[in-house]
Every structure is written in C-alpha cells, then in structure tokens.
Design a protein around this motif. Structure first.
Motif, PDB file in Angstrom:
ATOM      1  N   GLU A   1     133.409 -13.078   5.092  1.00 27.47           N
ATOM      2  CA  GLU A   1     133.048 -12.985   3.677  1.00 27.47           C
ATOM      3  C   GLU A   1     133.413 -14.263   2.926  1.00 27.47           C
ATOM      4  O   GLU A   1     132.650 -14.747   2.094  1.00 27.47           O
ATOM      5  CB  GLU A   1     133.732 -11.776   3.036  1.00 27.47           C
ATOM      6  N   TYR A   2     134.598 -14.806   3.200  1.00 26.13           N
ATOM      7  CA  TYR A   2     134.963 -16.106   2.617  1.00 26.13           C
ATOM      8  C   TYR A   2     133.926 -17.159   2.983  1.00 26.13           C
ATOM      9  O   TYR A   2     133.450 -17.922   2.141  1.00 26.13           O
ATOM     10  CB  TYR A   2     136.326 -16.567   3.143  1.00 26.13           C
ATOM     11  N   PHE A   3     133.593 -17.192   4.284  1.00 24.69           N
ATOM     12  CA  PHE A   3     132.639 -18.197   4.770  1.00 24.69           C
ATOM     13  C   PHE A   3     131.278 -18.053   4.100  1.00 24.69           C
ATOM     14  O   PHE A   3     130.645 -19.052   3.736  1.00 24.69           O
ATOM     15  CB  PHE A   3     132.479 -18.083   6.284  1.00 24.69           C
ATOM     16  N   ASN A   4     130.810 -16.814   3.929  1.00 26.25           N
ATOM     17  CA  ASN A   4     129.497 -16.606   3.307  1.00 26.25           C
ATOM     18  C   ASN A   4     129.437 -17.225   1.913  1.00 26.25           C
ATOM     19  O   ASN A   4     128.436 -17.831   1.530  1.00 26.25           O
ATOM     20  CB  ASN A   4     129.188 -15.106   3.227  1.00 26.25           C
ATOM     21  N   GLY A   5     130.527 -17.047   1.132  1.00 25.23           N
ATOM     22  CA  GLY A   5     130.557 -17.635  -0.204  1.00 25.23           C
ATOM     23  C   GLY A   5     130.600 -19.147  -0.167  1.00 25.23           C
ATOM     24  O   GLY A   5     129.910 -19.833  -0.939  1.00 25.23           O
TER      25      GLY A   5
END
Length: 386
Positions: free
Chosen positions: A30-34
């Motif tokens: 989720e961090y990476f997606n942002g």
C-alpha cells in the motif's frame, strides 16, 4: 553496470529511491502504491530497493543486511530517498551504530521517512494513537464492552508500541480494569509467532481462565495480520466471532474485507502516506518550502461485523434520536440499515384507518415522505456524503 543503468535514465530527470522491506506484505504494498502513483503523476524515475538479508538467529531480532542496489550505485546517483523508517528501525533493533552508519551514507541528499521519524528528516506517518482511540471508543461506548484484550505486536516496532500504550491509557481513562491475562505476549511479524500469540487466548479460554461474556468480551489486535490469524484460530477452536468474542484490527488490508466475519479495523491511509512522502521529496529537491516536522495522516474507523455490528442492529442497543449524527456515506448507510424497519413500523402504526384504505402506491409515497422527513430531522445541519 552502473554506467549502463545511468544511460537508461535521462540525465535531467529526478531519480528517487524507495527503500522498503517485504514488498509482498500488504502494508508495504500500500505504501508502494502511493509512492508509485505520485512518481507516475510527476514523471519521476523511481528505483525500488528491498532490504535484503536474513535473521542471524531465529530467536533474535538481528539481521545480516544487504542493500544490493544502494551499494552498487554511488550516492550522487539519487536526488532523494524515501525510507520506511519503522521497518528500518526494526531491522537495526539494538544496533544503532549500524543504523547511523547507513544514514550517514545518505546525509548529503534529501530523505523523507514513512512510518517512523528518523532524526530530523520529514516524516509522514499513521496516526496510531487516534486510530486505537477510535476503535476503543466504538467498542466501549457503542457496544458496552468492558473486558477488552489486546494482541500485541513487536516490542521494537514504533507503531505497535504506540497502539499498545494507547490501549492502556484509554482503558484507564474509561475507568476499565487492566487485566494482564487479557494481554498477549509480544509478537514478531513471523507466522509461527503470530500463530502462537493468537493461540495464547485460545488456551486461556480452553483452560477457563478467560470466559467469553464474563471476563473477556473483545480482542483488539495491533494490526490486521494478527487479527486475521486470530479469527482463524478462534474459528478452529469453535469460538464464534462476534457472538462469543468480538475482534478488531488495524490498517484495513484487503484480506480484512474477505475474512468471515469481515474485520472491523482502522484505515491507516497508507496509500496517501506514500503519495504525500513523494510530494514532499519532490518539493524539497526543487527547493520549495516543506514541512520538516511529523505529518500524521488521519485514520478512519471502518465498522464491519467482527466487532458485533450487523445489518439488523449496527450498534447494539443504541436507539436513534435527534442527536444522531450522519456525517459521511458509511454513517448514512448505518442509519438506514439499523432504523429503516423501525421507522416504517412506527409510521404504519400512526396511520389512521382512512389512510390505510388508500391505494398501496399512495401509502408508499406517504411513508417515503415521512421517512425523508425523519432523515432531515436527525441530520439537521449535518453533512451527508454520497
């Protein structure tokens, strides 16, 4: 090899590295997606570097660490770095010299942290304290639970530390007892340890040390991974959630919606944390003014069925009156689900015989108008978001 990599990237483009841990883990993703979306939106070259290595000893926290890409490329290659601070801190647990040595290598370029503040770098993080407060407020005030257990995370992970400390302080504020039997041993993010910590409660229940409905009402897990394993363990032991014991989590990973019953949890806005971190780093690189203090992204309580809420009565024994607040789509749906039948029955009972002889169509319109009137009354001066 370095020269080949440099040739593939335009000389004038901004190049940002993202140092992460466990790419396939839901929170990291989720961090990476942002971060990725912000890089895409701003036409930024993003280089992903996983923290490689392994535990020296299965029973210890210490890792043998390898940073392959960051060791290959010289530091001047990067215009900035985003670091998952809490993961880095966990890996360098009890080894501050190694952490300092690592950060020293990058002191000449901008670094933005996510998850944990490291030294004086800008940091974007989850509001762990407010998140746990929201969960406990719902459990105590809306459900009336008094015997609240806690499934602990790692002792060296700042988010888990904040969540556990807030649990203790909030129980104290509500005047509720803190029972050591209701607190699991600390747990690392390793599957057998998660299983063992979840099983801690199962064994206590089997041995009659903890009795659902008497001295344990709900288990608040430090994160969704622990909560999901706990749900599975309770199910295997024949303990019904939420009928026997309620369960909540934290982070709102995708699996929390798929588990049965689906998990009441906290949306940590991990995507927005990653996106904001990239925006700050781009501004810093471009010499724009930035906020170098901690930035806490608002958390949101996601009410589902594992806490005891359901379609018939979303909040146990709670009646709707003129003080009921509808301020978003979820609370509006909750209002409809929990009170629709009650309001319709009330209107039917109040209709006189002449009105009951009218056509079904007219009756439906009349009921609908009355129902809308009730919604307007209870949501006076409030905002309803569709």
């Amino acid at each position: 090899m370095v020269e080949q990599i440099k040739k593939r990237i335009p000389h004038k483009s901004i190049k940002i590295g993202y140092l992460l841990h466990n790419m396939l883990q839901a929170v990291s993703m989720e961090y990476f997606n942002g971060i990725y979306q912000a890089a895409y939106d701003n036409n930024i070259n993003l280089i992903i570097e996983g923290i490689g290595g392994h535990l020296k000893n299965r029973n210890e926290h210490h890792y043998d660490i390898n940073f392959s890409m960051l060791n290959i490329l010289d530091r001047s290659f990067f215009d900035g770095i985003i670091v998952w601070g809490s993961a880095l801190n966990s890996i360098f647990f009890d080894n501050n010299d190694a952490l300092l040595n690592f950060l020293e290598k990058f002191k000449s370029i901008p670094i933005v942290n996510i998850g944990l503040k490291l030294f004086n770098n800008p940091t974007v993080m989850t509001d762990n304290i407010e998140g746990i407060k929201k969960v406990l407020k719902h459990l105590i005030e809306d459900h009336g639970y008094k015997n609240i257990a806690f499934l602990k995370g790692p002792e060296n992970h700042i988010s888990d530390i904040q969540r556990y400390d807030t649990y203790l302080k909030t129980l104290e504020q509500y005047g509720l007892p803190i029972n050591k039997k209701l607190i699991s041993p600390p747990c690392l993010y390793i599957i057998d340890q998660i299983h063992s910590s979840s099983n801690y409660f199962i064994e206590k229940i089997k041995n009659k040390e903890l009795i659902p409905g008497k001295n344990i009402d709900v288990i608040v897990a430090s994160n969704d991974h622990f909560a999901i394993e706990l749900l599975n363990q309770l199910k295997n032991a024949g303990i019904k959630v939420p009928d026997d014991i309620a369960v909540t989590g934290f982070d709102d990973i995708n699996e929390s919606q798929l588990i049965e019953p689906n998990l009441t949890t906290i949306n940590s806005n991990l995507f927005q944390i990653g996106y904001k971190a990239m925006e700050i780093l781009i501004d810093w690189i471009n010499n724009r003014e930035i906020n170098k203090s901690e930035i806490y992204m608002p958390s949101e309580l996601i009410v589902r069925r594992s806490c005891g809420c359901n379609e018939q009565s979303l909040i146990k024994e709670k009646k709707i009156d003129s003080s009921y607040i509808i301020n978003n789509e979820k609370s509006f749906k909750n209002f409809i689900n929990s009170t629709f039948r009650e309001l319709i029955n009330e209107k039917l009972n109040n209709l006189n015989q002449k009105q009951l002889k009218e056509s079904n169509t007219n009756l439906i319109y009349k009921l609908f108008d009355n129902f809308i009137s009730d919604i307007t009354r209870v949501s006076d001066n409030q905002f309803i978001s569709w």
